[in-house]
Design a protein around this motif. Structure first.
Motif, PDB file in Angstrom:
ATOM      1  N   VAL A  61      16.056  49.305  24.467  1.00 51.96           N
ATOM      2  CA  VAL A  61      16.398  48.408  24.608  1.00 51.96           C
ATOM      3  C   VAL A  61      15.219  47.242  24.272  1.00 51.96           C
ATOM      4  O   VAL A  61      14.222  47.460  25.727  1.00 51.96           O
ATOM      5  CB  VAL A  61      17.070  47.814  25.787  1.00 51.96           C
ATOM      6  CG1 VAL A  61      17.593  46.423  25.810  1.00 51.96           C
ATOM      7  CG2 VAL A  61      18.388  48.556  24.984  1.00 51.96           C
ATOM      8  N   ILE A  62      14.760  46.243  23.692  1.00 54.71           N
ATOM      9  CA  ILE A  62      13.442  45.613  23.780  1.00 54.71           C
ATOM     10  C   ILE A  62      13.724  44.754  23.561  1.00 54.71           C
ATOM     11  O   ILE A  62      14.557  43.676  22.883  1.00 54.71           O
ATOM     12  CB  ILE A  62      12.787  46.336  22.683  1.00 54.71           C
ATOM     13  CG1 ILE A  62      12.413  47.555  22.948  1.00 54.71           C
ATOM     14  CG2 ILE A  62      11.080  45.576  22.471  1.00 54.71           C
ATOM     15  CD1 ILE A  62      11.081  48.315  22.092  1.00 54.71           C
ATOM     16  N   ALA A  63      13.253  43.488  24.383  1.00 61.86           N
ATOM     17  CA  ALA A  63      13.520  42.035  24.625  1.00 61.86           C
ATOM     18  C   ALA A  63      12.329  41.402  24.430  1.00 61.86           C
ATOM     19  O   ALA A  63      11.181  41.837  25.729  1.00 61.86           O
ATOM     20  CB  ALA A  63      14.450  41.705  25.748  1.00 61.86           C
ATOM     21  N   ASN A  64      11.831  40.452  23.962  1.00 57.86           N
ATOM     22  CA  ASN A  64      11.503  39.017  24.438  1.00 57.86           C
ATOM     23  C   ASN A  64      11.413  38.631  25.324  1.00 57.86           C
ATOM     24  O   ASN A  64      12.812  38.103  25.728  1.00 57.86           O
ATOM     25  CB  ASN A  64      11.606  37.817  23.336  1.00 57.86           C
ATOM     26  CG  ASN A  64      10.819  37.300  23.053  1.00 57.86           C
ATOM     27  OD1 ASN A  64       9.629  36.905  23.957  1.00 57.86           O
ATOM     28  ND2 ASN A  64      10.246  36.124  21.990  1.00 57.86           N
ATOM     29  N   THR A  65      10.612  38.357  26.447  1.00 53.66           N
ATOM     30  CA  THR A  65      10.345  38.415  27.570  1.00 53.66           C
ATOM     31  C   THR A  65      11.086  35.967  27.980  1.00 53.66           C
ATOM     32  O   THR A  65      11.903  36.289  28.343  1.00 53.66           O
ATOM     33  CB  THR A  65       9.493  38.250  28.222  1.00 53.66           C
ATOM     34  OG1 THR A  65       8.045  37.436  27.979  1.00 53.66           O
ATOM     35  CG2 THR A  65       9.316  40.168  28.854  1.00 53.66           C
ATOM     36  N   GLU A  66      10.275  35.443  26.368  1.00 54.25           N
ATOM     37  CA  GLU A  66      10.795  34.182  27.015  1.00 54.25           C
ATOM     38  C   GLU A  66      12.376  33.977  26.438  1.00 54.25           C
ATOM     39  O   GLU A  66      12.688  32.956  27.037  1.00 54.25           O
ATOM     40  CB  GLU A  66       9.849  33.528  25.852  1.00 54.25           C
ATOM     41  CG  GLU A  66       8.143  33.562  25.927  1.00 54.25           C
ATOM     42  CD  GLU A  66       7.465  33.307  24.641  1.00 54.25           C
ATOM     43  OE1 GLU A  66       7.562  32.625  24.127  1.00 54.25           O
ATOM     44  OE2 GLU A  66       6.240  33.583  25.201  1.00 54.25           O
ATOM     45  N   THR A  67      12.503  34.284  25.316  1.00 45.99           N
ATOM     46  CA  THR A  67      13.775  34.489  25.211  1.00 45.99           C
ATOM     47  C   THR A  67      15.152  35.075  25.597  1.00 45.99           C
ATOM     48  O   THR A  67      16.306  34.929  25.824  1.00 45.99           O
ATOM     49  CB  THR A  67      14.135  34.446  23.411  1.00 45.99           C
ATOM     50  OG1 THR A  67      14.308  35.513  23.266  1.00 45.99           O
ATOM     51  CG2 THR A  67      13.259  33.495  22.800  1.00 45.99           C
ATOM     52  N   GLY A  68      14.622  36.225  26.197  1.00 44.33           N
ATOM     53  CA  GLY A  68      15.447  36.587  26.487  1.00 44.33           C
ATOM     54  C   GLY A  68      16.443  37.823  26.162  1.00 44.33           C
ATOM     55  O   GLY A  68      17.126  38.566  26.451  1.00 44.33           O
ATOM     56  N   VAL A  69      16.510  37.746  25.047  1.00 45.72           N
ATOM     57  CA  VAL A  69      17.568  38.500  23.861  1.00 45.72           C
ATOM     58  C   VAL A  69      17.315  40.138  23.483  1.00 45.72           C
ATOM     59  O   VAL A  69      15.828  40.293  22.337  1.00 45.72           O
ATOM     60  CB  VAL A  69      17.618  37.566  22.318  1.00 45.72           C
ATOM     61  CG1 VAL A  69      18.379  38.402  21.298  1.00 45.72           C
ATOM     62  CG2 VAL A  69      17.743  36.222  22.482  1.00 45.72           C
TER      63      VAL A  69
END
Length: 809
Positions: free
Chosen positions: A106-114
């Protein structure tokens, strides 16, 4: 004279429009199909040739023998193989290691958290993008991995996480496998070439992986799950380097090799041979493994399609040759030499083949999207810029001209000039070359129909075989990757299962480390207590919870399923294939027997019937189900399909409630499992398409031959009708010759079909049978097609007014 030859050839083409169209269309379709097949074969043979420095780059392949028995080959080495080999072997200029991120991360953009699930992840050494020329849209190949918390992503991954923003310098949170941390994006890959054996969306630094205790602890050098590539210096002796690497590996892994009585041999596989050379070796990295046998099959089909088209031309030209006897007689009587007559017919053949080639380009262009859809590719007709292609085009035109023009040219030029003015066509008795060529067309068509029928039968047999595991109506949900607290996982799983089963459509639930068609959790050598270590059998292991056998409805031959309070060491289930592997006489005898795995002793609790964990192309192998209460890579749910949408909505709601922050995805097991046969289906679809085109070309020729034959017999038919012959009798008279030839073709094709079909089925462990319909149905299908082709023209001829045919008399 050459100008005159072309002028006469054009006049003949325009004077006999129907036969000219049939000749040109048949040849054009044949050449167009050959061009498509050439494009596909060229693509398959071009894998990894875009790497500018690819020459001299090799992948290490290891072949093992144990107690003199071949234990197979694989490409998985230890993490020390590359560094040690480079230090010890001067011919090795550089090396790169690649390690797959098994499973989903699972990888997420730290700014959006998605969060998004990513599967195509590779750990690589920092020089990966220098040894391999994968195009970077952003970033410097030599510095993208300077920081161990760097990450390189593909363009599509960048769009998924960052939209249209520049991703360089942005931070992605990675959660799964060996990396649970924030990583800075230092490079963005342009779209990867389709002809690369490595396909990935994310590259991560090898240094992160090697910090794991799996590799830093005792025995870390014995983990063989790295793929190692080496770059040799110029003029290196490859065979000598292979021996040196084998010696290096033997020294490096002396303890496990000696204790297991293994001997290892090393071969260096050239980079451009990996795609077509990986089907027989263990290879967890290569995507879209090619099949050299398929390429050979397509090549043979292309040759036969072109031969069928050329046979049409030869048959029609030789059949019509007697009509041109007077023309040739006049030429010879006024002084034409035989070579000049031959030249005239060869020029006509060259013109026909040339026009067909031009039209064939257009046909190939129109059929290319169809080929791409069948094969799941994105090919373009880019071969026109390659000199090899034009050499093949020139050879095709030359060979086609000689083959299709030589026979009628030499036949007509051999006749005496006076004899050519005799009234009526010269008749030849016996089995002529023309009849032999018609039989060849029929045999080719029967073989292609039989091949198509056999491929679909075999795939259907594998998909519908009794497999002792009920995969219908099983919904599979990927397990969580984020926010896992192992101490609380077991009660959380029970809560999850109970909430799912509160819905009336969900009948049973289970969790497992893998599922059918998705590989296994572990593979190692296991032997029964009482056997020696050298009798250990390579065995696959999958971790499951105690609900697994009930949910998948596995049939126990002996023993009992798992107990809820058990563990892996409290006992395992084995399949029937393991009985032979561990020299156990029967399922009942297996109960309470013990197995030795890496020094641990495991009791056999039960024996289940053989079930397919992988494609039925392979035979059943020893398999173990081990109990692990928190097995949750996949959740399998047996459902009632009555209201599937409400069921899916309930599953998603419960999943998001119990495992917040995790992406939710699902699929149906039977569909996922049958995707293993996708390559066979694609092969069958393409084979069927090419078979259809070959039959179309053959029918064009048959139609033209029947038309011409009927034209020559118009007066005979007219007389027969005047004397009372019926339409049915006349149709039989005109069709009889071709039906006899079809019967001969059926007889000739039987042994060929049997040999080819049996040889192809030898590639499958679970195979369909070559029953009587395999030999009858292709012949019946071709008979029906031939009757339709012949009947149309013979009916029109038989219906004609006899007065028209006899008027000149």
């Amino acid at each position: 004279m050459l100008q005159h030859y072309f002028k006469v050839a054009l006049r003949n083409l325009t004077r006999n429009k129907v036969f000219s169209i049939i000749n040109i269309l048949g040849l054009a379709v044949g050449m167009g199909v050959c061009l498509l097949i050439y494009q596909y074969i060229h693509f398959e043979l071009s894998f990894d040739d875009f790497h500018e420095n690819g020459e001299g780059t090799y992948r290490i392949v290891q072949s093992y023998t144990q107690y003199g028995n071949d234990e197979g080959s694989d490409v998985e080495t230890t993490y020390l193989t590359g560094p040690v080999a480079k230090n010890e072997i001067p011919e090795i200029a550089d090396f790169v290691r690649v390690h797959s991120q098994y499973g989903v991360t699972v990888i997420a953009n730290t700014e959006t958290g998605v969060p998004f699930e990513e599967e195509e992840i590779l750990y690589t050494d920092s020089n990966f993008l220098e040894m391999f020329n994968f195009p970077l849209k952003s970033g410097n190949p030599s510095s993208v991995f300077k920081d161990k918390y760097s990450i390189v992503i593909s363009e599509r991954t960048a769009i998924k996480h960052f939209g249209n923003e520049d991703p360089i310098g942005k931070v992605l949170n990675v959660n799964g496998g060996w990396a649970i941390a924030d990583f800075s994006v230092t490079g963005v890959l342009a779209e990867l070439p389709g002809n690369s054996h490595l396909q990935f969306d994310v590259l991560m630094p090898m240094s992160i992986l090697l910090e794991d205790e799996q590799y830093t602890g005792d025995g870390g050098e014995d983990w063989t799950n790295f793929v190692t590539y080496v770059k040799l210096t110029d003029f290196s002796d490859r065979i000598a380097v292979e021996k040196k690497i084998a010696q290096s590996i033997t020294t490096l892994r002396s303890e496990p090799l000696i204790s297991g009585n293994y001997e290892v041999e090393v071969s260096l596989q050239p980079l451009d041979e990996i795609h077509l050379g990986s089907s027989e070796i263990g290879d967890p990295i290569t995507k879209n493994v090619g099949d050299l046998d398929n390429i050979k099959t397509y090549s043979i089909i292309a040759i036969f399609i072109l031969l069928v088209a050329w046979v049409n031309y030869i048959n029609l030209s030789s059949a019509r040759s007697m009509q041109r006897a007077t023309e040739v007689g006049i030429r010879k009587s006024i002084g034409a030499f035989r070579r000049q007559v031959i030249s005239q017919f060869l020029v006509e053949a060259a013109l026909t083949n040339g026009l067909s080639m031009i039209l064939g380009f257009g046909i190939a262009y129109m059929l290319l999207p169809f080929l791409n859809e069948l094969m799941g590719l994105s090919l373009i007709l880019d071969v026109a810029t390659q000199y090899q292609f034009w050499i093949i085009v020139a050879l095709t035109l030359i060979i086609g001209t000689v083959l299709s023009g030589a026979y009628p040219a030499f036949i007509l030029s051999s006749f005496n000039a006076v004899g050519m003015f005799m009234r009526g066509p010269v008749k030849r008795k016996g089995f002529s070359l023309r009849k032999g060529l018609v039989v060849f067309q029929f045999v080719t068509s029967i073989l292609l129909i039989a091949g198509t029928y056999l491929i679909y039968n075999q795939v259907s047999h594998m998909k519908n075989s009794e497999n002792n595991m009920d995969m219908d109506q099983v919904l599979v949900v990927r397990g969580p990757r984020v926010g896992i607290d192992w101490d609380q996982m077991q009660p959380k799983l029970e809560t999850f299962y109970n909430k799912l089963k509160s819905h009336h459509s969900i009948l049973k639930t289970t969790g497992s480390g893998s599922i059918p068609g998705k590989g296994f959790d572990w593979r190692t050598g296991i032997h029964r207590v009482g056997q020696s270590e050298e009798e250990a059998e390579s065995t696959s292991i999958v971790f499951v919870d105690h609900y697994f056998t009930d949910t998948y409805q596995l049939e126990l031959l002996a023993g009992s399923p798992f107990l809820e309070e058990g563990s892996f060491r409290s006992g395992v289930l084995i399949n029937e294939a393991a009985l032979n592997a561990y020299d156990i006489k029967s399922a009942d005898d297996a109960i309470e027997e013990k197995l030795v795995l890496n020094g641990d002793t495991l009791k056999i609790l039960g024996v289940v019937k053989n079930y397919p964990w992988a494609s039925l192309k392979e035979k059943h192998e020893p398999f173990i189900l081990g109990l692990y209460g928190s097995a949750m890579t996949y959740f399998s749910l047996r459902i009632n399909p009555a209201n599937i949408q409400k069921t899916l909505a309930h599953v998603e709601q419960v999943y998001r409630q119990i495992f917040p922050g995790n992406p939710y995805s699902y699929f149906f097991l039977d569909e996922s499992f049958n995707r293993q046969y996708q390559a066979d289906l694609r092969f069958g679809n393409l084979f069927a398409a090419f078979s259809g085109l070959a039959i179309f070309i053959a029918c064009l020729g048959l139609f033209a031959l029947v038309s011409f034959s009927a034209t020559l017999r118009m007066k005979e038919i007219g007389i027969r009708k005047v004397l009372g012959a019926g339409i049915g009798h006349l149709m039989g008279l005109l069709s009889k010759e071709y039906m006899i030839l079809l019967l001969i073709a059926n007889v000739v094709s039987v042994p060929i079909t049997y040999y080819i079909g049996s040889s192809w089925l030898d590639n499958y462990a679970f195979r369909t049978e070559l029953s009587i319909e395999f030999f009858l149905i292709p012949g019946i299908i071709l008979l029906a097609i031939s009757l339709l082709t012949v009947s149309y023209q013979t009916f029109a001829t038989a219906k004609a007014n006899p007065v028209d045919a006899l008027r000149s008399e």
